[in-house]
Design an enzyme around this catalytic site. Structure first.
Site, PDB file in Angstrom:
ATOM      1  N   LYS A  80      -2.268  -5.853   0.863  1.00 16.00           N
ATOM      2  CA  LYS A  80      -3.485  -6.217   1.595  1.00 16.00           C
ATOM      3  C   LYS A  80      -3.206  -7.267   2.658  1.00 16.00           C
ATOM      4  O   LYS A  80      -2.177  -7.930   2.664  1.00 16.00           O
ATOM      5  CB  LYS A  80      -4.576  -6.650   0.606  1.00 16.00           C
ATOM      6  CG  LYS A  80      -5.158  -5.406  -0.088  1.00 16.00           C
ATOM      7  CD  LYS A  80      -6.446  -5.648  -0.817  1.00 16.00           C
ATOM      8  CE  LYS A  80      -6.954  -4.290  -1.336  1.00 16.00           C
ATOM      9  NZ  LYS A  80      -7.941  -4.441  -2.375  1.00 16.00           N
ATOM     10  N   ARG A 106      -3.338  -2.874  -9.427  1.00 16.07           N
ATOM     11  CA  ARG A 106      -3.396  -1.609  -8.685  1.00 16.07           C
ATOM     12  C   ARG A 106      -2.407  -1.729  -7.530  1.00 16.07           C
ATOM     13  O   ARG A 106      -2.559  -2.606  -6.669  1.00 16.07           O
ATOM     14  CB  ARG A 106      -4.829  -1.408  -8.174  1.00 16.07           C
ATOM     15  CG  ARG A 106      -5.057  -0.131  -7.380  1.00 16.07           C
ATOM     16  CD  ARG A 106      -6.520  -0.082  -6.925  1.00 16.07           C
ATOM     17  NE  ARG A 106      -6.793   1.084  -6.125  1.00 16.07           N
ATOM     18  CZ  ARG A 106      -6.517   1.194  -4.826  1.00 16.07           C
ATOM     19  NH1 ARG A 106      -5.963   0.190  -4.164  1.00 16.07           N
ATOM     20  NH2 ARG A 106      -6.819   2.318  -4.175  1.00 16.07           N
TER      21      ARG A 106
HETATM   22  N1  PMM Z   1      -8.982  -1.704  -2.971  1.00 18.22           N
HETATM   23  C1  PMM Z   1      -8.883  -0.551  -2.289  1.00 18.22           C
HETATM   24  C2  PMM Z   1      -9.257   0.672  -2.876  1.00 18.22           C
HETATM   25  N2  PMM Z   1      -9.707   0.714  -4.159  1.00 18.22           N
HETATM   26  N3  PMM Z   1     -10.251  -0.399  -6.139  1.00 18.22           N
HETATM   27  C3  PMM Z   1     -10.387  -1.528  -6.819  1.00 18.22           C
HETATM   28  N4  PMM Z   1     -10.852  -1.492  -8.084  1.00 18.22           N
HETATM   29  N5  PMM Z   1     -10.069  -2.737  -6.287  1.00 18.22           N
HETATM   30  C4  PMM Z   1      -9.618  -2.860  -5.014  1.00 18.22           C
HETATM   31  O1  PMM Z   1      -9.390  -4.004  -4.560  1.00 18.22           O
HETATM   32  C5  PMM Z   1      -9.460  -1.679  -4.253  1.00 18.22           C
HETATM   33  C6  PMM Z   1      -9.798  -0.439  -4.857  1.00 18.22           C
HETATM   34  C7  PMM Z   1      -8.384  -0.572  -0.885  1.00 18.22           C
HETATM   35  O2  PMM Z   1      -7.004  -0.585  -0.851  1.00 18.22           O
HETATM   36  P1  PMM Z   1      -6.128   0.671  -0.339  1.00 18.22           P
HETATM   37  O3  PMM Z   1      -6.733   1.153   0.945  1.00 18.22           O
HETATM   38  O4  PMM Z   1      -4.770   0.130  -0.170  1.00 18.22           O
HETATM   39  O5  PMM Z   1      -6.200   1.723  -1.404  1.00 18.22           O
END
Ligand code: PMM
Length: 300
Positions: free
Chosen positions: A224, A264
């Site tokens: 991020k 994640r």
């Molecule tokens: N961030 C993204 C997508 N899904 N889900 C949860 N639970 N928490 C998060 O912080 C989160 C998520 C966005 O990140 P990406 O675009 O790298 O997938």
């Protein structure tokens, strides 16, 4: 030390779990477009599981700052074959969606976790669906859709406000029939949090406050912008997300040591190593036979 939590249908390995990300989107922040083809997305999910991811999070809608929504039908078209095939092959699948109808479809196709970045705010039917299916549910801190969420990142005390808003959302969905034992909390790094105001670091420094809410915590900092900003060049240019995986691994080790239930991440293998190091670190080696791994590798 934060307690370990068991969640319905999900692995319990006595350590922080690794959730691998498969964004079946053309426009997600760091892997948008990479796995847009279902066959490639399935292969990528299987590779993440082999690399040690315990759960694979499949998403069909980008939530990066400024992103516009996709239609329900398009979201279903993107995630359907990927969820079904990964679940068929025995992978613990999470569905990253704000729509109850998409969550319902995915759970019927074998998903075991609903990851709702809106914490139930985007779709009033979500809590009912989660209550009805009994599936585990990630309730993330959220203040609005991606197209304008950063304008809502106004806090007098970010830790207190995110904590209170999460607690209130949890109480609301429990009133709507969700069992507290289904709920995972997530402070929502990057969602209505400004990298230039230190919001994400303040939340990370206070993981213990969120553990006090009594539910498992998911932390999603992988690649991020706040990491890119931390690692900026001398001319202040943020480091590109493609070069933030080492920092992500460091974050994983720290979150696991603080008792996070799961992280994640986009790259499974080094993060799977990091959670094992943290588990051994936390236990002081208790239960480790000489020469044996901390636990069985996740995945297949
Ligand atoms: N961030 C993204 C997508 N899904 N889900 C949860 N639970 N928490 C998060 O912080 C989160 C998520 C966005 O990140 P990406 O675009 O790298 O997938």
């Amino acid at each position: 030390m934060a307690p370990m939590h068991r969640l319905p249908g999900l692995p319990d390995r006595g350590r922080c779990l690794v959730m691998g990300v498969v964004n079946v989107t053309p426009d997600s922040f760091s892997d948008g477009g990479s796995w847009f083809d279902p066959k490639e997305a399935i292969e990528h999910g299987l590779r993440l599981a082999e690399d040690g991811a315990d759960i694979i999070d499949v998403g069909g809608e980008s939530t990066q700052p400024g992103a516009q929504r996709v239609s329900r039908d398009e979201e279903l078209r993107r995630i359907g074959p990927v969820v079904r095939e990964l679940a068929r092959q025995g992978v613990a699948v999470s569905i990253d969606t704000m729509r109850a109808e998409v969550a319902e479809y995915a759970v019927e196709a074998g998903a075991r976790l609903v990851n709702d970045v809106s914490g139930g705010l985007a779709d009033p039917s979500m809590a009912r669906l989660v209550a009805k299916t009994g599936v585990a549910y990630v309730l993330m801190h959220w203040r609005g859709h991606s197209h304008d969420m950063q304008s809502r990142a106004v806090y007098a005390d970010v830790v207190q406000e995110v904590h209170d808003e999460l607690r209130q959302r949890m109480e609301t969905i429990v009133d709507e029939g969700v069992d507290p034992g289904q709920i995972v909390l997530d402070p929502g790094l990057g969602f209505a949090k400004r990298p230039d105001r230190g919001h994400n670091w303040a939340l990370l420094a206070h993981i213990d406050r969120f553990n006090e809410l009594g539910r498992p915590l998911l932390i999603a900092g992988s690649r991020k912008r706040f990491l890119g900003r931390l690692l900026a060049d001398t001319d202040s240019t943020p480091r590109d997300y493609t070069d933030c995986d080492d920092a992500t691994v460091a974050l994983t080790a720290l979150c696991a040591d603080r008792g996070a239930w799961a992280v994640r991440v986009h790259d499974a293998r080094p993060n799977a190593d990091a959670v094992r190091v943290a588990a051994a670190w936390r236990s002081g080696g208790a239960g480790l036979d000489e020469g044996r791994a901390v636990d069985i590798r996740g995945g297949l």
